[in-house]
Structure formats: structure tokens, C-alpha cells
Design a protein around this motif. Structure first.
Motif, PDB file in Angstrom:
ATOM      1  N   ARG A   1       0.831  -1.207   0.000  1.00 30.06           N
ATOM      2  CA  ARG A   1       0.000   0.000   0.000  1.00 30.06           C
ATOM      3  C   ARG A   1       0.867   1.260   0.000  1.00 30.06           C
ATOM      4  O   ARG A   1       0.590   2.215  -0.721  1.00 30.06           O
ATOM      5  N   ALA A   2       1.921   1.255   0.799  1.00 31.15           N
ATOM      6  CA  ALA A   2       2.783   2.439   0.889  1.00 31.15           C
ATOM      7  C   ALA A   2       3.417   2.759  -0.457  1.00 31.15           C
ATOM      8  O   ALA A   2       3.510   3.932  -0.852  1.00 31.15           O
ATOM      9  N   VAL A   3       3.851   1.734  -1.175  1.00 31.41           N
ATOM     10  CA  VAL A   3       4.440   1.949  -2.502  1.00 31.41           C
ATOM     11  C   VAL A   3       3.389   2.485  -3.475  1.00 31.41           C
ATOM     12  O   VAL A   3       3.634   3.441  -4.216  1.00 31.41           O
TER      13      VAL A   3
ATOM     14  N   LYS B   1       2.280   6.208  -3.409  1.00 33.03           N
ATOM     15  CA  LYS B   1       3.154   7.183  -4.055  1.00 33.03           C
ATOM     16  C   LYS B   1       2.712   7.466  -5.489  1.00 33.03           C
ATOM     17  O   LYS B   1       3.069   8.484  -6.069  1.00 33.03           O
ATOM     18  N   HIS B   2       1.930   6.549  -6.052  1.00 35.10           N
ATOM     19  CA  HIS B   2       1.456   6.696  -7.433  1.00 35.10           C
ATOM     20  C   HIS B   2      -0.040   6.977  -7.506  1.00 35.10           C
ATOM     21  O   HIS B   2      -0.644   6.833  -8.564  1.00 35.10           O
TER      22      HIS B   2
ATOM     23  N   THR C   1      -9.166   5.295  -8.937  1.00 33.35           N
ATOM     24  CA  THR C   1      -7.709   5.284  -8.850  1.00 33.35           C
ATOM     25  C   THR C   1      -7.089   5.019 -10.221  1.00 33.35           C
ATOM     26  O   THR C   1      -7.720   4.426 -11.099  1.00 33.35           O
ATOM     27  N   PRO C   2      -5.842   5.444 -10.419  1.00 39.57           N
ATOM     28  CA  PRO C   2      -5.211   5.276 -11.723  1.00 39.57           C
ATOM     29  C   PRO C   2      -5.149   3.833 -12.214  1.00 39.57           C
ATOM     30  O   PRO C   2      -5.355   3.569 -13.407  1.00 39.57           O
TER      31      PRO C   2
ATOM     32  N   ARG D   1      -2.682  13.325 -15.758  1.00 40.12           N
ATOM     33  CA  ARG D   1      -3.110  12.137 -16.501  1.00 40.12           C
ATOM     34  C   ARG D   1      -3.447  12.473 -17.948  1.00 40.12           C
ATOM     35  O   ARG D   1      -3.119  11.723 -18.865  1.00 40.12           O
ATOM     36  N   LEU D   2      -4.096  13.608 -18.154  1.00 38.95           N
ATOM     37  CA  LEU D   2      -4.421  14.027 -19.516  1.00 38.95           C
ATOM     38  C   LEU D   2      -3.155  14.400 -20.274  1.00 38.95           C
ATOM     39  O   LEU D   2      -2.999  14.077 -21.454  1.00 38.95           O
ATOM     40  N   GLN D   3      -2.239  15.061 -19.600  1.00 39.07           N
ATOM     41  CA  GLN D   3      -0.974  15.441 -20.241  1.00 39.07           C
ATOM     42  C   GLN D   3      -0.213  14.199 -20.702  1.00 39.07           C
ATOM     43  O   GLN D   3       0.314  14.154 -21.820  1.00 39.07           O
TER      44      GLN D   3
END
Length: 229
Positions: free
Chosen positions: A28-30, A33-34, A97-98, A168-170
């Protein structure tokens, strides 16, 4: 409640408990970060999906629970043919989420029968996160079936909007810029020039042996590789 409904709810609860047992705070911690929040190793999650196979009924139950790991598993239990256009549109807007966003686009929307309708709808959406999905599907069109896509107009949009676009769009616009430069020799010089002038992702940290996402470098490297085949 029918027996079938009761059995499905019980199975959903067992799977959710299995996912809960697999949670690792280090993972989860990793992921945080994203911008993600799941704590389940994706190899283990894929193993569950392999065991369960295609299960659209269970997938929809898991999706409704709302947790990231449950929704990632739900995507793996669905097949593109299982999902109606409006269902996929609603799911993207709920993704949160991504990782869920990316899996939904790449595993379901991109491979399904509604991809062009979704591309047009999402590309025009005012929400930059939803629009990024439309740009992702457009990049796929540029590579695989560019007929009917006005790539010069895409470059106009990228040139005018990419610098100030949300992340995200960029990123999605930059991918489209690079793919135009890679696959369209007539527009390659313009795509490289736009990338150089805008400088988007110029300084993105790139591991050794990986290609930089900075469009001019990306374009040149992929063209070089194609030329050595």
C-alpha cells in the motif's frame, strides 16, 4: 432474496475476505506514491482471477463494493463482450484510482465492441481524467487504424493544450504525440518540434535500458528500432 442471490453474495464475501487477508501495508505504501491505495500483490490477485475464470455476475458484485483491489479483480473476471457501452462509461467514471482506470481502459474498453463510441465520448468529455481515456483510445487508433483520424488536428490540440493539461491528460496527450511521430512520417518532424518546444516530460526520470517518455527521444528511438529490423 433467492437462493442464487444468497449464494452469490456469500461467494463475494469469501473473495473479499481473501483479498483482505492478502493485504500488505508495504505494498500500500508503494502504491500510494502513485495515487493508488490497494495493498494486494497483483500477481496474487491475478492468481485468484485465474482460479475463478470469467465471472461477470461475481465481477459486478465485487465492483459494487468499491474497494480498489475488488475492482481490479472485477475487471479481470469480466470480458469485453460482457460489458455494454453505458456500463463501461459508468465504470470509468467510478474508477477512482489510476490503476483501476488503466485496467478498465486497456482490458475492457480497448478490446470491446464499443471502443470507437467510447473513444469519441470520452475524448470530448470536459473531465480531464475521462478525457485521458479518450486520448488513450485515440493513440491506439493512430497506431492500428489511423484512417479517418485527423492527426494534424490532434497535433493542433496537443500543441495548444498539453503544457497546461492535468497530469493524466498530459501523459495521454504526450503518448498520442509520440505515436503520431512514430507512425506517420509526414508528420514526424512536426511532432518532434512540438515535443521539443513544449518540453513536456523532458526531465522525467527514466531507468537505464528504458526509453524516455519525452516525445522527441521516444520517437527517434522507436523509428531507429524499426529501421534495424
Amino acid at each position: 432474496m433467492t437462493q442464487g442471490t444468497t449464494d452469490l453474495a456469500a461467494e463475494r464475501d469469501r473473495v473479499l475476505a481473501e483479498l483482505k487477508a492478502l493485504e500488505d501495508p508495504r505494498i500500500r505504501a508503494v502504491n500510494q506514491k502513485h495515487g493508488d491505495d490497494h495493498a494486494v500483490n497483483l500477481t496474487e490477485l491475478r492468481a485468484i482471477a485465474k482460479r475463478l475464470k470469467a465471472r461477470p455476475d461475481l465481477a459486478r458484485e465485487l465492483w459494487a463494493e468499491g474497494g480498489t483491489a475488488a475492482r481490479l479483480l472485477a475487471i479481470l473476471l469480466l470480458r469485453p463482450s460482457h460489458c455494454a457501452l453505458e456500463e463501461l462509461d459508468a465504470m470509468l467514471r467510478q474508477a477512482g484510482t489510476p490503476k483501476v482506470h488503466d485496467w478498465l481502459v486497456n482490458y475492457l474498453a480497448l478490446k470491446g465492441p464499443h471502443r470507437e463510441q467510447l473513444r469519441e465520448r470520452w475524448f470530448a468529455d470536459p473531465d480531464p481524467v475521462i478525457a485521458s481515456a479518450g486520448w488513450a483510445l485515440t493513440s491506439d487508433r493512430v497506431v492500428k487504424s489511423p484512417e479517418g483520424i485527423d492527426q494534424s488536428a490532434l497535433l493542433d490540440r496537443i500543441e495548444a493544450e498539453m503544457t497546461d493539461a492535468p497530469e493524466r491528460l498530459q501523459w495521454a496527450m504526450n503518448t498520442c504525440l509520440a505515436q503520431i511521430g512514430i507512425t506517420n512520417p509526414a508528420l514526424r518532424a512536426r511532432a518532434r518540434d512540438i515535443g521539443e518546444r513544449l518540453g513536456v516530460l523532458r526531465d522525467y526520470p527514466t531507468p537505464p535500458n528504458c526509453t524516455s517518455p519525452f516525445a522527441p527521444i521516444w520517437i527517434d528511438e522507436m523509428v531507429r528500432r524499426a529501421g534495424t529490423r
